[in-house]
Motif scaffolding. Structure first.
Motif, PDB file in Angstrom:
ATOM      1  N   ARG A  32     -29.616 -13.467   8.954  1.00 19.55           N
ATOM      2  CA  ARG A  32     -28.319 -13.752   8.327  1.00 19.55           C
ATOM      3  C   ARG A  32     -27.245 -12.858   8.926  1.00 19.55           C
ATOM      4  N   VAL A  33     -27.543 -11.550   9.041  1.00 20.97           N
ATOM      5  CA  VAL A  33     -26.624 -10.595   9.662  1.00 20.97           C
ATOM      6  C   VAL A  33     -27.439  -9.657  10.538  1.00 20.97           C
ATOM      7  N   LEU A  34     -26.769  -8.949  11.438  1.00 17.92           N
ATOM      8  CA  LEU A  34     -27.432  -7.967  12.292  1.00 17.92           C
ATOM      9  C   LEU A  34     -26.938  -6.572  11.921  1.00 17.92           C
ATOM     10  N   PRO A  35     -27.642  -5.867  11.030  1.00 18.79           N
ATOM     11  CA  PRO A  35     -27.253  -4.496  10.698  1.00 18.79           C
ATOM     12  C   PRO A  35     -27.429  -3.582  11.907  1.00 18.79           C
ATOM     13  N   THR A  36     -26.587  -2.605  12.031  1.00 20.46           N
ATOM     14  CA  THR A  36     -26.642  -1.675  13.160  1.00 20.46           C
ATOM     15  C   THR A  36     -28.016  -1.029  13.286  1.00 20.46           C
ATOM     16  N   TYR A  37     -28.614  -0.675  12.161  1.00 24.21           N
ATOM     17  CA  TYR A  37     -29.897   0.029  12.194  1.00 24.21           C
ATOM     18  C   TYR A  37     -31.027  -0.819  12.764  1.00 24.21           C
ATOM     19  N   ARG A  38     -30.860  -2.158  12.771  1.00 27.53           N
ATOM     20  CA  ARG A  38     -31.947  -3.026  13.210  1.00 27.53           C
ATOM     21  C   ARG A  38     -31.925  -3.283  14.714  1.00 27.53           C
ATOM     22  N   ALA A  39     -30.839  -2.950  15.411  1.00 28.51           N
ATOM     23  CA  ALA A  39     -30.712  -3.256  16.838  1.00 28.51           C
ATOM     24  C   ALA A  39     -31.831  -2.650  17.693  1.00 28.51           C
ATOM     25  N   PRO A  40     -32.214  -1.372  17.512  1.00 27.16           N
ATOM     26  CA  PRO A  40     -33.294  -0.840  18.355  1.00 27.16           C
ATOM     27  C   PRO A  40     -34.604  -1.606  18.221  1.00 27.16           C
ATOM     28  N   PHE A  41     -34.896  -2.068  17.015  1.00 29.23           N
ATOM     29  CA  PHE A  41     -36.124  -2.849  16.817  1.00 29.23           C
ATOM     30  C   PHE A  41     -36.063  -4.158  17.590  1.00 29.23           C
ATOM     31  N   PHE A  42     -34.939  -4.876  17.503  1.00 30.26           N
ATOM     32  CA  PHE A  42     -34.838  -6.164  18.178  1.00 30.26           C
ATOM     33  C   PHE A  42     -34.889  -5.999  19.697  1.00 30.26           C
ATOM     34  N   ASP A  43     -34.279  -4.950  20.222  1.00 30.88           N
ATOM     35  CA  ASP A  43     -34.367  -4.727  21.665  1.00 30.88           C
ATOM     36  C   ASP A  43     -35.798  -4.408  22.089  1.00 30.88           C
ATOM     37  N   LEU A  44     -36.498  -3.633  21.272  1.00 28.99           N
ATOM     38  CA  LEU A  44     -37.889  -3.309  21.595  1.00 28.99           C
ATOM     39  C   LEU A  44     -38.765  -4.557  21.520  1.00 28.99           C
ATOM     40  N   LEU A  45     -38.527  -5.401  20.524  1.00 32.79           N
ATOM     41  CA  LEU A  45     -39.274  -6.653  20.422  1.00 32.79           C
ATOM     42  C   LEU A  45     -38.970  -7.550  21.621  1.00 32.79           C
ATOM     43  N   CYS A  49     -41.412  -9.583  25.028  1.00 40.35           N
ATOM     44  CA  CYS A  49     -41.473 -11.036  25.202  1.00 40.35           C
ATOM     45  C   CYS A  49     -41.236 -11.391  26.661  1.00 40.35           C
ATOM     46  N   ASP A  50     -42.251 -11.896  27.330  1.00 36.78           N
ATOM     47  CA  ASP A  50     -42.131 -12.180  28.759  1.00 36.78           C
ATOM     48  C   ASP A  50     -41.070 -13.240  29.049  1.00 36.78           C
ATOM     49  N   GLY A  51     -40.885 -14.181  28.128  1.00 39.42           N
ATOM     50  CA  GLY A  51     -39.893 -15.233  28.328  1.00 39.42           C
ATOM     51  C   GLY A  51     -38.517 -14.893  27.792  1.00 39.42           C
ATOM     52  N   GLY A  52     -38.381 -13.685  27.239  1.00 36.05           N
ATOM     53  CA  GLY A  52     -37.096 -13.268  26.675  1.00 36.05           C
ATOM     54  C   GLY A  52     -36.986 -13.585  25.192  1.00 36.05           C
ATOM     55  N   MET A  53     -35.951 -13.067  24.568  1.00 39.53           N
ATOM     56  CA  MET A  53     -35.721 -13.293  23.141  1.00 39.53           C
ATOM     57  C   MET A  53     -34.237 -13.479  22.897  1.00 39.53           C
ATOM     58  N   SER A  54     -33.901 -14.446  22.046  1.00 40.18           N
ATOM     59  CA  SER A  54     -32.521 -14.672  21.647  1.00 40.18           C
ATOM     60  C   SER A  54     -32.419 -14.559  20.134  1.00 40.18           C
ATOM     61  N   LEU A  55     -31.384 -13.860  19.684  1.00 41.94           N
ATOM     62  CA  LEU A  55     -31.159 -13.625  18.259  1.00 41.94           C
ATOM     63  C   LEU A  55     -29.923 -14.387  17.796  1.00 41.94           C
ATOM     64  N   ASP A  70     -23.024  -5.936  17.610  1.00 44.51           N
ATOM     65  CA  ASP A  70     -23.404  -6.967  18.564  1.00 44.51           C
ATOM     66  C   ASP A  70     -23.863  -6.312  19.866  1.00 44.51           C
ATOM     67  N   GLN A  71     -24.191  -5.023  19.765  1.00 39.62           N
ATOM     68  CA  GLN A  71     -24.584  -4.257  20.940  1.00 39.62           C
ATOM     69  C   GLN A  71     -26.096  -4.263  21.108  1.00 39.62           C
ATOM     70  N   LEU A  72     -26.593  -5.309  21.730  1.00 40.99           N
ATOM     71  CA  LEU A  72     -27.999  -5.394  22.093  1.00 40.99           C
ATOM     72  C   LEU A  72     -28.103  -5.296  23.610  1.00 40.99           C
ATOM     73  N   THR A  73     -29.042  -4.504  24.088  1.00 38.32           N
ATOM     74  CA  THR A  73     -29.130  -4.268  25.531  1.00 38.32           C
ATOM     75  C   THR A  73     -30.193  -5.130  26.210  1.00 38.32           C
ATOM     76  N   ILE A  74     -31.182  -5.612  25.456  1.00 37.68           N
ATOM     77  CA  ILE A  74     -32.260  -6.412  26.041  1.00 37.68           C
ATOM     78  C   ILE A  74     -32.287  -7.814  25.437  1.00 37.68           C
ATOM     79  N   ALA A  75     -32.214  -7.891  24.123  1.00 43.17           N
ATOM     80  CA  ALA A  75     -32.227  -9.201  23.469  1.00 43.17           C
ATOM     81  C   ALA A  75     -30.916  -9.942  23.714  1.00 43.17           C
ATOM     82  N   LYS A  76     -31.006 -11.248  23.902  1.00 48.51           N
ATOM     83  CA  LYS A  76     -29.805 -12.078  23.961  1.00 48.51           C
ATOM     84  C   LYS A  76     -29.275 -12.242  22.537  1.00 48.51           C
ATOM     85  N   TYR A  77     -27.990 -12.544  22.426  1.00 44.86           N
ATOM     86  CA  TYR A  77     -27.348 -12.517  21.112  1.00 44.86           C
ATOM     87  C   TYR A  77     -26.380 -13.672  20.975  1.00 44.86           C
TER      88      TYR A  77
END
Length: 379
Positions: A32-45, A49-55, A70-77
């Protein structure tokens, strides 16, 4: 659940996996929302993922006070438009743009928040299943209901190919509605990585007086007023309150009246915050929320927290802390007195806190469970 070992609910989630556990496909994840604290987890996840991940996510209502990023360094957003309907127990949310994003990304698996109040989720699940692709629900749990509500909840849960719960309590609740135990996983809610530093070396005795620390946003639901009152009752405690928020002025006025020695440090980050964790003897969170609990534990602090939605149950145990009834001033006072009465015990409990976040509950372990759940849907 009768006759079934409770440990089976956690399944692979309870065993030790390497962070090299990987998902070979392309992952889509809805929030529903992307809290700042959750960003490191999503980038690590995403990195697993060999095929990538989009949030896909939207924005909260202004009144919610959620810090988003909206600052994700690995996950697409991908940002959608959250249409918020009603409020309180009637709240509903429709995420505009969810289906366009899903079809464009065309993932091999989808993870969604398992919340029936999110109206667009069912369309996403149906589309994925039409492509013969799995959908995993992720949620806090499902407290008991009866009658028509129970039938609706069972139907809602049955649409998922697997479920990931934040806590063992949540997994137990899903199981109580008949969700298959072999498709239930527990990914303990975490916001911090495993500490790479050594635990602070604290002396065998308190200094001039024990140091009690609170870290968090200063808002009504945190019950910081109760903490100030408890220190006024106990006396001879150094109370350090870290954070800012709408209740700060009122809390400072209260402290000036009943416990003038309370220290309001304001918002602190980085080395300044690390120093305060290292100086403290006990961390106390008397209200709801509590992202700082795991951070406090990573610096070897025993903790006192208010009972909540179950996410603290696996984190705060009798070996490393205390859970008290929320809004119970007498329980807070008596528990703090008990905690501070035995320095040697407090130090041992701090060591256990450090071990728990080092070995059991951190974002690396959380990612590992997610990947295990994803891989199980292809078996």
């Amino acid at each position: 659940m009768e006759g079934r070992p409770r440990a089976q609910i956690a399944g692979l989630a309870g065993s030790a996996h390497s962070i090299m556990n990987r998902f070979i496909g392309r992952l889509a994840l809805q929030q529903r929302v992307l809290p700042t604290y959750r960003a490191p987890f999503f980038d690590l996840l995403a990195s697993s993922c060999d095929g990538g991940m989009s949030l896909f996510t939207g924005l909260p209502r202004a009144s919610e006070g959620i810090a988003t990023t909206d600052q994700l360094t690995i996950a697409k957003y991908q940002t959608g438009k959250n249409i918020h309907l009603f409020g309180g127990s009637l709240y509903l949310c429709y995420q505009q743009g969810l289906m366009n994003w899903l079809k464009e990304w065309n993932p091999d698996a989808l993870i969604v928040e398992a919340n029936p109040r999110y109206l667009s989720t069912s369309s996403a699940v149906k589309w994925m299943h039409a492509q013969d692709k799995p959908v995993i629900g992720w949620g806090l749990g499902a407290p008991p209901v009866s009658g028509l509500r129970e039938k609706r909840r069972i139907g809602f849960l049955q649409q998922f190919d697997a479920m990931i719960a934040y806590s063992q309590r949540g997994a137990d609740e899903y199981a109580s509605y008949g969700f298959p135990l072999d498709r239930l996983f527990v990914a303990h809610n975490s916001v911090s990585p495993s500490p790479t530093w050594e635990m602070p070396n604290r002396p065998d005795a308190f200094g001039d007086r024990p140091c009690v620390l609170f870290v968090g946003r200063l808002q009504f639901r945190k019950n910081v007023d109760l903490l100030i009152g408890a220190c006024a009752e106990i006396q001879d405690v150094r109370l350090v309150i870290v954070g800012d928020g709408p209740e700060r002025e009122a809390l400072e006025e209260l402290a000036a009246e009943i416990y003038p020695s309370a220290e309001f440090a304001g918002a602190k980050h980085g080395e300044e915050l690390q120093a305060l964790f290292a100086e403290a003897d006990l961390f106390v969170l008397p209200g709801t929320g509590g992202l700082a609990v795991q951070e406090a534990m990573s610096y070897g602090l025993p903790v006192i927290v208010a009972q909540g939605d179950g996410t603290q149950d696996d984190l705060v145990r009798k070996e490393n802390g205390w859970q008290i009834p929320p809004d119970d001033f007498e329980a807070l006072v008596s528990t703090m007195k008990d905690a501070l009465s035995d320095v040697a015990r407090l130090r041992r409990m701090g060591e256990e806190s450090f071990r728990i976040v080092k070995e059991e509950i951190n974002i690396g372990k959380m990612v590992d469970v997610f990947v295990t759940a994803l891989n199980s849907t292809g078996e």
